[in-house]
Scaffold this motif. Structure first.
Motif, mmCIF file in Angstrom:
data_model
loop_
_atom_site.group_PDB
_atom_site.id
_atom_site.type_symbol
_atom_site.label_atom_id
_atom_site.label_comp_id
_atom_site.label_asym_id
_atom_site.label_seq_id
_atom_site.Cartn_x
_atom_site.Cartn_y
_atom_site.Cartn_z
ATOM 1 N N HIS A 172 13.988 14.621 46.728
ATOM 2 C CA HIS A 172 14.561 13.430 47.348
ATOM 3 C C HIS A 172 16.079 13.417 47.286
ATOM 4 O O HIS A 172 16.727 12.753 48.096
ATOM 5 C CB HIS A 172 14.022 12.167 46.666
ATOM 6 C CG HIS A 172 12.571 11.911 46.935
ATOM 7 N ND1 HIS A 172 11.632 11.911 45.944
ATOM 8 C CD2 HIS A 172 11.900 11.675 48.084
ATOM 9 C CE1 HIS A 172 10.433 11.658 46.470
ATOM 10 N NE2 HIS A 172 10.578 11.518 47.763
ATOM 11 N N VAL A 173 16.655 14.129 46.342
ATOM 12 C CA VAL A 173 18.111 14.178 46.213
ATOM 13 C C VAL A 173 18.695 15.242 47.118
ATOM 14 O O VAL A 173 19.572 14.978 47.943
ATOM 15 C CB VAL A 173 18.520 14.440 44.752
ATOM 16 C CG1 VAL A 173 20.031 14.615 44.644
ATOM 17 C CG2 VAL A 173 18.053 13.309 43.853
ATOM 18 N N VAL A 174 18.216 16.469 46.992
ATOM 19 C CA VAL A 174 18.765 17.593 47.754
ATOM 20 C C VAL A 174 18.330 17.531 49.215
ATOM 21 O O VAL A 174 19.100 17.856 50.114
ATOM 22 C CB VAL A 174 18.347 18.932 47.111
ATOM 23 C CG1 VAL A 174 18.856 20.109 47.936
ATOM 24 C CG2 VAL A 174 18.877 19.020 45.690
ATOM 25 N N GLY A 175 17.094 17.081 49.462
ATOM 26 C CA GLY A 175 16.594 17.044 50.837
ATOM 27 C C GLY A 175 16.018 18.378 51.261
ATOM 28 O O GLY A 175 15.606 19.195 50.422
ATOM 29 N N TYR A 176 16.019 18.642 52.558
ATOM 30 C CA TYR A 176 15.476 19.889 53.086
ATOM 31 C C TYR A 176 16.097 20.165 54.438
ATOM 32 O O TYR A 176 16.816 19.331 54.995
ATOM 33 C CB TYR A 176 13.950 19.817 53.199
ATOM 34 C CG TYR A 176 13.439 18.671 54.061
ATOM 35 C CD1 TYR A 176 13.249 18.824 55.433
ATOM 36 C CD2 TYR A 176 13.160 17.429 53.502
ATOM 37 C CE1 TYR A 176 12.804 17.782 56.215
ATOM 38 C CE2 TYR A 176 12.704 16.374 54.274
ATOM 39 C CZ TYR A 176 12.521 16.555 55.630
ATOM 40 O OH TYR A 176 12.080 15.518 56.410
ATOM 41 N N VAL A 177 15.839 21.365 54.972
ATOM 42 C CA VAL A 177 16.369 21.755 56.274
ATOM 43 C C VAL A 177 15.217 22.068 57.220
ATOM 44 O O VAL A 177 14.093 22.313 56.796
ATOM 45 C CB VAL A 177 17.305 22.979 56.164
ATOM 46 C CG1 VAL A 177 18.538 22.644 55.357
ATOM 47 C CG2 VAL A 177 16.569 24.175 55.553
ATOM 48 N N ASP A 285 7.277 19.104 47.898
ATOM 49 C CA ASP A 285 7.960 20.381 47.766
ATOM 50 C C ASP A 285 8.764 20.646 49.043
ATOM 51 O O ASP A 285 8.187 20.873 50.103
ATOM 52 C CB ASP A 285 6.946 21.506 47.548
ATOM 53 C CG ASP A 285 7.622 22.854 47.293
ATOM 54 O OD1 ASP A 285 8.867 22.902 47.311
ATOM 55 O OD2 ASP A 285 6.901 23.843 47.087
ATOM 56 N N PRO A 286 10.102 20.640 48.984
ATOM 57 C CA PRO A 286 10.897 20.848 50.198
ATOM 58 C C PRO A 286 10.794 22.256 50.758
ATOM 59 O O PRO A 286 11.123 22.488 51.919
ATOM 60 C CB PRO A 286 12.328 20.546 49.733
ATOM 61 C CG PRO A 286 12.321 20.803 48.269
ATOM 62 C CD PRO A 286 10.950 20.429 47.800
ATOM 63 N N ASN A 287 10.326 23.224 49.948
ATOM 64 C CA ASN A 287 10.179 24.588 50.446
ATOM 65 C C ASN A 287 9.145 24.674 51.566
ATOM 66 O O ASN A 287 9.189 25.601 52.379
ATOM 67 C CB ASN A 287 9.769 25.526 49.299
ATOM 68 C CG ASN A 287 10.883 25.724 48.301
ATOM 69 O OD1 ASN A 287 11.917 26.297 48.611
ATOM 70 N ND2 ASN A 287 10.683 25.217 47.084
ATOM 71 N N VAL A 288 8.224 23.701 51.604
ATOM 72 C CA VAL A 288 7.183 23.706 52.635
ATOM 73 C C VAL A 288 7.791 23.603 54.025
ATOM 74 O O VAL A 288 7.276 24.168 54.995
ATOM 75 C CB VAL A 288 6.187 22.557 52.384
ATOM 76 C CG1 VAL A 288 5.180 22.460 53.526
ATOM 77 C CG2 VAL A 288 5.475 22.761 51.060
ATOM 78 N N PHE A 289 8.933 22.902 54.151
ATOM 79 C CA PHE A 289 9.526 22.691 55.464
ATOM 80 C C PHE A 289 10.133 23.969 56.047
ATOM 81 O O PHE A 289 10.371 24.046 57.236
ATOM 82 C CB PHE A 289 10.603 21.602 55.389
ATOM 83 C CG PHE A 289 10.040 20.218 55.214
ATOM 84 C CD1 PHE A 289 9.746 19.426 56.318
ATOM 85 C CD2 PHE A 289 9.791 19.708 53.949
ATOM 86 C CE1 PHE A 289 9.226 18.155 56.157
ATOM 87 C CE2 PHE A 289 9.269 18.438 53.783
ATOM 88 C CZ PHE A 289 8.986 17.654 54.893
ATOM 89 N N ASN A 290 10.395 24.980 55.209
ATOM 90 C CA ASN A 290 10.950 26.228 55.719
ATOM 91 C C ASN A 290 9.984 26.935 56.650
ATOM 92 O O ASN A 290 10.357 27.427 57.712
ATOM 93 C CB ASN A 290 11.301 27.166 54.555
ATOM 94 C CG ASN A 290 12.618 26.807 53.907
ATOM 95 O OD1 ASN A 290 13.521 26.306 54.572
ATOM 96 N ND2 ASN A 290 12.739 27.035 52.616
#
Length: 622
Positions: A172-177, A285-290
């Protein structure tokens, strides 16, 4: 001259005239060609040479590596990793379907992937590469290279992709791309490059332009139809600037290990507003968005009633309950409607017309002054103060302490919350009643505040400065403005008023009879905290329930009150400010206060108070 001779003479004349005309035409044409050649080769030769060279050369942009995000100690919390991807060039294989069949035996392809690949092959020129699969493992890449003779048209290319080592702990802090959409196109040619990513949430989105970097360029020689012949020159792009944030990743993980679902914890440096921890559960898990979120995963997230995609410390809205009573003290002192020594009698309730407003202590607290009222959290005392102050002056002090106003946090979408007043109620077409004011005196009613705003309120009370919560410590190794206490102006609240509030908060935790007495910091820590408990109803308690002597533990969990606690430490030299919200935790003293104690102990053990001016981490790029 005979007739025959005259005819021959006439024919010769016609021939001579025609020959003359033809010769003149030829001379004219040759002259025009000569003029044109002179113009092309001499007068405009340089321009056409340049055009020919431009047609032969093709300059293309290359995507730069994205800048990293570092935590306060220089740990990489958003970086880059190598990304192997398989490409298909249709003109290099006689049978695309056969090639894909062979590849499927090495790297299984779904029917959806096969359909996409075949569709893109039909739409593009045959020499343009089509991405077959991204994010290949080392084993998959090695198998493809090993079987290259049997895979005509298939090649493996090395790129980079975003990596979030801390996963859900800092999501929630770093976010994702994610890949750019049409609404992201702002004229930057970098966004049109394959494989480019833009920030979609958190720090990644707020500092997206800084993190993007500058594109590189490669110069290629191409033929008449645009096919690449060879690479002539390459200029690498500039990696995006690194962004250092104030959150400590190890502290964040330790605190998330202590909390349960529906809990939010905010920990700030009270001196300069740096956010040290912004923790909640559940997360994602923000890695999922990759690699792309599947429909099943998205349904799972959105169907979860605990809302893992929502950052509750900045977007969760709660009534503050009794943690609001410090605002009431300052508003009452500023409005001069009471004195610290004036005593109010609490019989356990207060009647206003036909309505009865209860104190949490059914037997009442007896006669209490301002300090005692906060220490034991007497509702009746603050009912009385609310009547005297009025809702507009209460709202004004609330906003001065950072409640119900936008906070300058670098998280897009963070909510300001709501602090009601008469104008807000009138805009809804309804009058403001005195009973509404009374209820708001104990932090109930229409209030909607975030845990971040409660932590900000606590930091401002502890320091007397209008600190703003922020996450960014440095950009490209340069500290940002706002990292020093003197960067923040004074609240303009008299020091004696603030001192009384701080002493009352200290009594809540450290004096006999305080609502959080059982959760004071260990003596071995060498520090004392000051704080305030809060409990907010999510379902109204009826008179019949009160008469039957019901207990909130008898309610289903989703109907139980929220538990809150705010605190700062050390009391004599504050540099930590904390806010804890436990959804349906039943009571602030039973659920939120003990958690806040653990949070502060963890922070004292892991963090150094030192100088609030940030120490910028120097981490070599790899």
């Amino acid at each position: 001259m005979s007739r025959k001779q005259r005819e021959q003479e006439r024919v010769r004349g016609i021939f001579a005239r025609r020959a003359l005309l033809l010769g003149a035409g030829q001379m004219g044409l040759l002259g025009f060609l000569a003029w044109r050649l002179h113009r092309l080769q001499v007068e405009e030769g340089e321009r056409y040479a340049t055009l020919a060279e431009e047609n032969r050369l093709s300059a293309r942009l290359t995507a730069p590596p994205r800048g990293r995000v570092l935590d306060r100690e220089g740990r990489v919390v958003a970086g880059n990793r190598l990304n192997w991807r398989a490409l298909l060039v249709a003109e290099q294989t006689a049978d695309v379907v056969a090639t894909l069949d062979t590849l499927s035996r090495i790297v299984p392809l779904t029917e959806t992937e096969r359909a996409r690949i075949e569709r893109e092959v039909r739409r593009r020129r045959r020499f343009v590469p089509v991405i077959v699969r991204e994010f290949l493992t080392w084993e998959e890449m090695a198998h493809i290279e090993l079987n290259a003779p049997d895979l005509p048209g298939i090649s493996v290319e090395l790129g980079t992709t975003r990596l979030y080592p801390e996963g859900e702990h800092l999501a929630h802090v770093v976010g994702y791309v994610a890949p750019p959409s049409e609404r992201d196109m702002d004229g930057d040619p970098l966004l049109e490059l394959p494989g480019i990513r833009v920030g979609r949430a958190g720090i990644e989105r707020h500092h997206d332009r800084i993190l993007r970097g500058r594109a590189g360029a490669v110069q290629l020689e191409v033929n008449a139809v645009g096919r690449v012949i060879r690479e002539l020159d390459r200029r690498e792009g500039s990696q995006g600037d690194d962004v250092q944030i104030s959150v400590d990743a190890e502290l964040q993980k330790a605190i998330r290990g202590k909390i349960e679902e529906g809990t939010s914890v905010v920990l700030m440096d009270a001196r300069n507003g740096e956010v040290l921890t912004l923790a909640t559960r559940p997360s994602f898990d923000p890695n999922v968005f990759n690699s792309g979120v599947t429909a099943a995963q998205w349904r799972q997230w959105t169907a979860n009633r605990a809302t893992p995609l929502i950052n509750k410390p900045t977007n969760g809205l709660y009534a503050p309950g009794s943690t609001f009573k410090m605002v009431m003290m300052l508003a009452a002192l500023e409005a001069r409607v009471t004195t610290p020594g004036e005593r109010v009698f609490c019989p356990g309730h207060m009647d206003l017309g036909e309505a009865r407003f209860h104190c949490w202590n059914r037997n009442g607290h007896g006669s209490v002054d301002m300090r005692q009222a906060l220490k034991v959290s007497c509702d009746v005392y603050f009912y009385e103060m609310a009547k005297r102050i009025g809702i507009d002056r209460i709202a004004a002090m609330s906003r001065r302490l950072g409640l119900g106003v936008p906070l300058d946090i670098e998280l897009p979408g963070a909510r300001a919350g709501l602090v009601p007043d008469r104008a807000w109620r009138q805009a809804q077409g309804k009058p403001w009643a005195l009973g509404d004011t009374v209820v708001h005196g104990i932090g109930q009613g229409f209030y909607q505040l975030t845990p971040l705003s409660l932590a900000t309120m606590t930091a401002r009370i502890a320091t007397g400065r209008a600190v703003q919560p922020h996450l960014t410590r440095a950009i490209a190794g340069r500290p940002v403005r706002g990292s020093r206490p003197e960067d923040w102006p004074s609240l303009g609240i008299p020091e004696q008023h603030l001192r009384l509030v701080r002493e009352s908060m200290w009594a809540v935790v450290n004096e006999e009879g305080g609502t959080a007495r059982a959760h004071r910091l260990p003596a071995a820590l060498g520090a004392q905290m000051a704080g305030k408990t809060g409990t907010t109803q999510v379902r109204r308690v009826t008179r019949e329930q009160r008469e039957r002597g019901f207990r909130v533990e008898q309610l289903p969990r989703e109907w139980r009150p929220h538990a809150l606690f705010v605190a700062y430490a050390p009391h004599d030299n504050p540099w930590l400010a904390c806010a804890v919200v436990v959804e349906h935790g039943t009571s602030g003293s039973g659920a939120a206060a003990p958690l806040a104690k653990e949070v502060l102990v963890e922070a004292f053990q892991r963090l150094r108070p030192g100088n609030p001016t940030p120490r910028v981490a120097q981490v070599p790029r790899t």
